[in-house]
Design an enzyme around this catalytic site. Sequence first.
Site, short mmCIF file in Angstrom:
data_model
loop_
_atom_site.label_atom_id
_atom_site.label_comp_id
_atom_site.label_asym_id
_atom_site.label_seq_id
_atom_site.Cartn_x
_atom_site.Cartn_y
_atom_site.Cartn_z
N THR A 12 1.01 -1.30 0.03
CA THR A 12 0.05 0.09 -0.07
C THR A 12 0.84 1.33 0.03
OG1 THR A 12 -0.36 0.13 2.37
CG2 THR A 12 -1.73 -1.17 1.10
N GLY A 17 8.16 7.18 -2.46
CA GLY A 17 8.85 6.93 -1.23
C GLY A 17 9.03 5.28 -1.06
N SER A 137 7.56 3.66 12.73
CA SER A 137 8.35 4.65 12.86
C SER A 137 9.31 4.87 14.22
CB SER A 137 7.87 6.13 12.50
OG SER A 137 8.62 7.34 12.95
N TYR A 150 0.72 11.80 15.08
CA TYR A 150 1.74 11.12 14.35
C TYR A 150 2.43 9.73 15.26
CZ TYR A 150 5.13 8.95 10.65
OH TYR A 150 5.78 8.46 10.19
N1 LIG Z 1 10.19 9.17 5.45
C1 LIG Z 1 10.20 9.19 6.75
O1 LIG Z 1 11.17 9.77 7.12
C2 LIG Z 1 9.54 7.89 7.35
C3 LIG Z 1 10.05 7.51 8.64
C4 LIG Z 1 9.22 6.60 9.43
C5 LIG Z 1 8.30 6.04 8.83
N2 LIG Z 1 7.77 6.65 7.67
C6 LIG Z 1 6.41 5.85 7.19
O2 LIG Z 1 6.71 5.39 5.99
C7 LIG Z 1 5.48 5.50 4.97
C8 LIG Z 1 5.75 5.76 3.94
O3 LIG Z 1 6.08 7.22 3.88
P1 LIG Z 1 7.15 7.75 2.97
O4 LIG Z 1 8.16 8.29 3.68
O5 LIG Z 1 7.39 6.89 1.84
O6 LIG Z 1 6.45 8.89 2.44
P2 LIG Z 1 5.65 9.27 1.17
O7 LIG Z 1 6.58 9.28 -0.12
O8 LIG Z 1 4.75 10.48 1.17
O9 LIG Z 1 4.64 7.91 0.75
C9 LIG Z 1 3.26 7.76 1.38
C10 LIG Z 1 2.57 7.02 0.75
O10 LIG Z 1 1.43 6.59 1.35
C11 LIG Z 1 0.17 6.74 0.44
N3 LIG Z 1 -0.85 7.20 1.15
C12 LIG Z 1 -1.06 8.35 2.17
N4 LIG Z 1 -2.32 8.29 2.57
C13 LIG Z 1 -2.87 7.40 1.82
C14 LIG Z 1 -4.51 7.05 1.86
N5 LIG Z 1 -5.32 7.44 2.47
N6 LIG Z 1 -4.57 5.88 1.01
C15 LIG Z 1 -3.81 5.31 0.43
N7 LIG Z 1 -2.54 5.65 0.24
C16 LIG Z 1 -2.13 6.54 0.91
C17 LIG Z 1 0.91 7.91 -0.62
O11 LIG Z 1 0.05 7.60 -1.58
P3 LIG Z 1 -0.67 9.03 -2.56
O12 LIG Z 1 0.57 10.02 -2.56
O13 LIG Z 1 -1.10 8.66 -3.81
O14 LIG Z 1 -1.54 9.74 -1.45
C18 LIG Z 1 2.25 7.55 -0.74
O15 LIG Z 1 2.35 6.53 -1.59
C19 LIG Z 1 4.47 5.97 5.89
O16 LIG Z 1 3.66 5.12 6.77
C20 LIG Z 1 5.46 6.95 6.98
O17 LIG Z 1 4.73 7.19 8.15
C21 LIG Z 1 8.44 7.10 7.13
#
Ligand SMILES: NC(=O)c1ccc[n+]([C@@H]2O[C@H](COP(=O)([O-])OP(=O)(O)OC[C@H]3O[C@@H](n4cnc5c(N)ncnc54)[C@H](OP(=O)(O)O)[C@@H]3O)[C@@H](O)[C@H]2O)c1
Length: 249
Positions: A12, A17, A137, A150
């Site tokens: 999902t 990212g 996270s 968050y």
């Molecule tokens: N980056 C960091 O530093 C970090 C650190 C710890 C954990 N995380 C976790 O990693 C995960 C991925 O984040 P990322 O860093 O890769 O950021 P990202 O590039 O913003 O990716 C987030 C993804 O989630 C999808 N998404 C968000 N809301 C959604 C919804 N309601 N329904 C379906 N898809 C949804 C987005 O799709 P759309 O763009 O189509 O909405 C996108 O594909 C998240 O759970 C985040 O909390 C990230």
Amino acid sequence: MKRFENKFAVVTGGNSGIGLATARAFVDEGARVLITGRNPETLAAAKETLGGRATAVQADVTKMEDLDKVFESAREQTDRIDALFVNAGIARVVPFEQTDEATYDAIMDTNVKGAYFTLQKALPLLGEGSSVVFNTSVAGSMGFPGFSVYGPTKAALRGLIRVLAVELSPRGIRANAVAPGPIETPLWGRVGLPEKDVQEMGGAIGEKVPMGRFGTADEVAAAVLFLSSAESSYIQGAELPVGGGIGDV
Ligand SMILES: NC(=O)c1ccc[n+]([C@@H]2O[C@H](COP(=O)([O-])OP(=O)(O)OC[C@H]3O[C@@H](n4cnc5c(N)ncnc54)[C@H](OP(=O)(O)O)[C@@H]3O)[C@@H](O)[C@H]2O)c1
């Protein structure tokens, strides 16, 4: 033979990212992969770059009918999901006092309710040897200013995994998590802060990382593939930190 040959994976938030990097890693290791996301343009672009073994379903994880659509599509392609990466999530940086109900609901609904029902809807296609990995996270176990919603969403997933591990073990299904530290992804441009403040916050968080840098999406993907593979067959209910030491030392 590649690690995920003849396997079917669902990711999902696979259009950006960490999710996109993980979908690519699954494909590189021989899997067929179904990705989801909300944005039709980035979803189509991701499917295109992933190639012929990838399919994409536009779906919002907060909408039950969309989740049904995702797993109907999976069922049309396979009778079994080997690896499910429950990754879709959002982050907003807002001081506690200024957090309004809409912001609270959006983050909770996406990160907790969305993740919870993603797995529940996927469950009929999971069986002996299937692996589920949640994306939590380091913010679930550390206090960062502005993460009053968050952080708790990720701590909630940590609690959920403990219960899933005991409920799903008898069915041969494993449930674990990766807990990334700060990772260079588009997420940071979506937290609701001006670019200057994001840079400042990124610098402050980066300083807390013993390895002194942000991680890459590929580094998280490698950990997800490990937890999704038979190499981790005796790891259950665990949260694997992928944060260059932040929160661990
Ligand atoms: N980056 C960091 O530093 C970090 C650190 C710890 C954990 N995380 C976790 O990693 C995960 C991925 O984040 P990322 O860093 O890769 O950021 P990202 O590039 O913003 O990716 C987030 C993804 O989630 C999808 N998404 C968000 N809301 C959604 C919804 N309601 N329904 C379906 N898809 C949804 C987005 O799709 P759309 O763009 O189509 O909405 C996108 O594909 C998240 O759970 C985040 O909390 C990230």
